[in-house]
Design an enzyme around this catalytic site. Structure first.
Site, PDB file in Angstrom:
ATOM      1  N   ARG A 169       3.267 -35.351  -3.024  1.00 43.56           N
ATOM      2  CA  ARG A 169       3.674 -34.618  -2.322  1.00 43.56           C
ATOM      3  C   ARG A 169       3.192 -33.416  -1.704  1.00 43.56           C
ATOM      4  O   ARG A 169       3.548 -32.430  -1.037  1.00 43.56           O
ATOM      5  CB  ARG A 169       4.048 -33.056  -3.554  1.00 43.56           C
ATOM      6  N   ARG A 173       0.756 -34.737   8.712  1.00 48.12           N
ATOM      7  CA  ARG A 173       1.838 -34.096   9.536  1.00 48.12           C
ATOM      8  C   ARG A 173       1.284 -34.752  11.091  1.00 48.12           C
ATOM      9  O   ARG A 173      -0.275 -34.716  11.122  1.00 48.12           O
ATOM     10  CB  ARG A 173       2.121 -32.973   9.711  1.00 48.12           C
ATOM     11  N   ARG A 246      -1.861 -30.088 -19.333  1.00 43.74           N
ATOM     12  CA  ARG A 246      -3.149 -30.230 -18.971  1.00 43.74           C
ATOM     13  C   ARG A 246      -3.460 -28.682 -18.467  1.00 43.74           C
ATOM     14  O   ARG A 246      -2.481 -27.442 -18.110  1.00 43.74           O
ATOM     15  CB  ARG A 246      -3.190 -30.789 -17.084  1.00 43.74           C
ATOM     16  N   ARG A 277     -10.988 -24.675  -7.490  1.00 43.52           N
ATOM     17  CA  ARG A 277     -10.998 -24.490  -6.063  1.00 43.52           C
ATOM     18  C   ARG A 277     -10.872 -22.772  -6.111  1.00 43.52           C
ATOM     19  O   ARG A 277     -11.129 -22.026  -7.256  1.00 43.52           O
ATOM     20  CB  ARG A 277      -9.536 -23.695  -5.557  1.00 43.52           C
ATOM     21  N   GLU A 297     -10.821 -21.436 -10.341  1.00 44.27           N
ATOM     22  CA  GLU A 297     -10.256 -22.215 -11.312  1.00 44.27           C
ATOM     23  C   GLU A 297     -10.865 -23.451 -11.605  1.00 44.27           C
ATOM     24  O   GLU A 297     -11.040 -24.245 -10.568  1.00 44.27           O
ATOM     25  CB  GLU A 297      -8.984 -22.154 -10.812  1.00 44.27           C
ATOM     26  N   TYR A 345       7.951 -29.209 -14.862  1.00 45.26           N
ATOM     27  CA  TYR A 345       7.026 -28.206 -13.992  1.00 45.26           C
ATOM     28  C   TYR A 345       7.884 -27.527 -13.164  1.00 45.26           C
ATOM     29  O   TYR A 345       8.639 -28.898 -12.174  1.00 45.26           O
ATOM     30  CB  TYR A 345       5.876 -29.170 -13.055  1.00 45.26           C
ATOM     31  N   ASP A 347       8.714 -24.832 -10.221  1.00 47.75           N
ATOM     32  CA  ASP A 347       8.306 -23.824  -9.195  1.00 47.75           C
ATOM     33  C   ASP A 347       9.659 -22.444  -9.488  1.00 47.75           C
ATOM     34  O   ASP A 347      10.022 -22.961 -10.119  1.00 47.75           O
ATOM     35  CB  ASP A 347       8.048 -24.473  -7.831  1.00 47.75           C
TER      36      ASP A 347
END
Ligand code: FAD
Ligand code: UDP
Length: 364
Positions: A169, A173, A246, A277, A297, A345, A347
């Site tokens: 995911r 590029r 998780r 992060r 985190e 999950y 968004d």
């Protein structure tokens, strides 16, 4: 008597509550926490909007959903462009021409592709796990510096033991484009996500600090129908066992400095740094406050009773979810929706879309 008792004031519950109220129905929202909004709730500290339950960036390609949220808040021009920090070496994410240039000094797409080709020669055939998939997509150097440590910290497992799809995911590029998402629309609501939730729940009766499952018998007698957005296994009293998640731990810190890291999201991609992060919240809103709030985190093993974050999408948990789903389908006057009740999950844009679909079905 209420027409709808809505359990949970997250995005799903709030969108449903707003739409039902708009159509003239009488609604009561109950929320077990002391605030509304669920995981998108933000808390103001020294004028900075802190994403208490993890960084939330709104992005979607769905025009209907984008128009919908824009009724309730104006969005800023925030574009997610995280930085990967590997032992002090900095790289742009997602993997793009800037990353390849910093890693190898390549300048043209052809040079970058040739480098990756050379570095993935060890992988023959279809990649069988995350390690093989990552090397096949971006080569060995990027795998070792930017993927291996981060992924193993995040999932608590070796890359060789993780499914290949997880890494797919992330965009790769061959353009100089640091935008993390491919979606057409992106931004952060000005004033924070609470602006959206407050607008959705305006004029609606909300009872905070009220756990539906503890007062189910009496609450059920007060409404014709229940919209349930809590965990599906708890609704059925865990009769088949617990669904696994998780989990994450957030360490928030207020610092007496204007600018800590110069970017909203910095990923620490080595194995040794214990957190995955650091978020610096003011950069989501182009804040100019004299102080700053950062959040480290950590990924942690989930235990029964912990806050559920990401569903574990393995076969065992999916099979268990389907057993609960069969029970849910038999409940005539209860509609199950949102990330916890659907064990998905989701968004934010997908949750809103799902709530709007439920509304269309309910009020057709
Ligand atoms: P929730 O927000 O979880 O709402 C459920 C509500 O129900 C909660 O308020 C809960 O307290 C309440 N509740 C539960 N049980 C009961 C009960 N028994 N009685 C009363 N109330 C109850 N999405 C994006 O689009 N972009 C991002 O950048 C992004 N980042 C994320 C980062 C993290 C770390 C995580 C975990 C998620 C992220 N998401 C992101 C996803 C986003 O958080 C969800 O899509 C959204 O919040 C789900 O809304 P919901 O209403 O389904 O669930
Ligand atoms: N990932 C990585 N290095 C990074 C960022 C992401 O290896 O710096 C990998 C990691 O395996 C992660 C996956 O890419 O699980 C998907 O990343 P994303 O940011 O979408 O994950 P999220 O934090 O939303 O779960």
């Amino acid at each position: 008597m209420y027409d709808y008792l809505i359990v949970g004031s997250g995005l799903f519950g709030s969108v449903f509550a707003y739409e039902a109220t708009k159509r003239g129905y009488k609604v009561l929202v109950v929320e077990k926490d002391g605030f509304t909004g669920g995981h998108i709730h933000t808390k103001e500290v020294e004028g900075i909007l802190v994403h208490e339950f993890g960084a939330h960036i709104f992005h979607t390609s769905n025009r209907e959903v984008w128009d919908y949220v824009n009724q309730f808040a104006e969005f800023n021009r925030y574009t997610n462009s995280p930085i990967a920090n590997y032992k002090g070496e900095l790289y742009n994410l997602p993997f793009n021409m800037n990353t390849f240039n910093a890693m190898w000094g390549t300048v043209t797409p052809a040079e970058a592709k040739a480098k990756i080709e050379e570095q993935r020669s060890s992988i023959q055939g279809i990649p069988q796990n995350l390690e093989e998939q990552a090397i096949s997509l971006v080569g060995l150097d990027i795998y070792e510096k930017l993927i291996k440590g981060y992924t193993e910290k995040q999932w608590g497992r070796e890359c060789r033991d993780l499914p290949a799809f997880i890494i797919k995911r992330l965009p790769v590029r061959f353009t100089y484009d640091n935008n993390y998402f491919n979606d057409r629309y992106q931004g952060i609501p000005i004033g924070g996500y609470n602006v959206i939730i407050d607008a959705l729940l305006k004029g609606i009766e909300v009872r905070l600090n009220t756990d539906y499952l503890k007062e189910k018998a009496s609450l059920d007698t007060q409404a014709k129908k229940v919209i349930y957005t809590g965990t599906i296994d708890s609704y059925f009293d865990y009769r088949f066992g617990r669904l696994e998640y998780r989990s994450l731990r957030f360490e928030h810190e207020l610092l007496d400095m204007e600018n800590y890291q110069g970017v909203a999201v910095m990923n620490y991609t080595d194995r040794e740094t214990p957190y995955t992060r650091i978020i610096e919240h003011k950069h989501f809103d182009y804040g100019t406050q004299p102080k700053t709030v950062i959040t480290r985190e950590y990924s942690v093993e989930w235990q029964a009773g912990d806050e559920p974050y990401y569903p574990v999408n393995d076969e065992t948990n999916q099979a268990l979810y389907h057993r609960y789903k069969d029970l849910a389908d038999q409940e005539q006057s209860v509609l199950f929706g949102g990330r916890l009740a659907e064990y998905k999950y989701y968004d934010m844009d997908k949750v809103i879309y799902s709530a709007l679909q439920a509304v269309k079905k309910e009020f057709k």
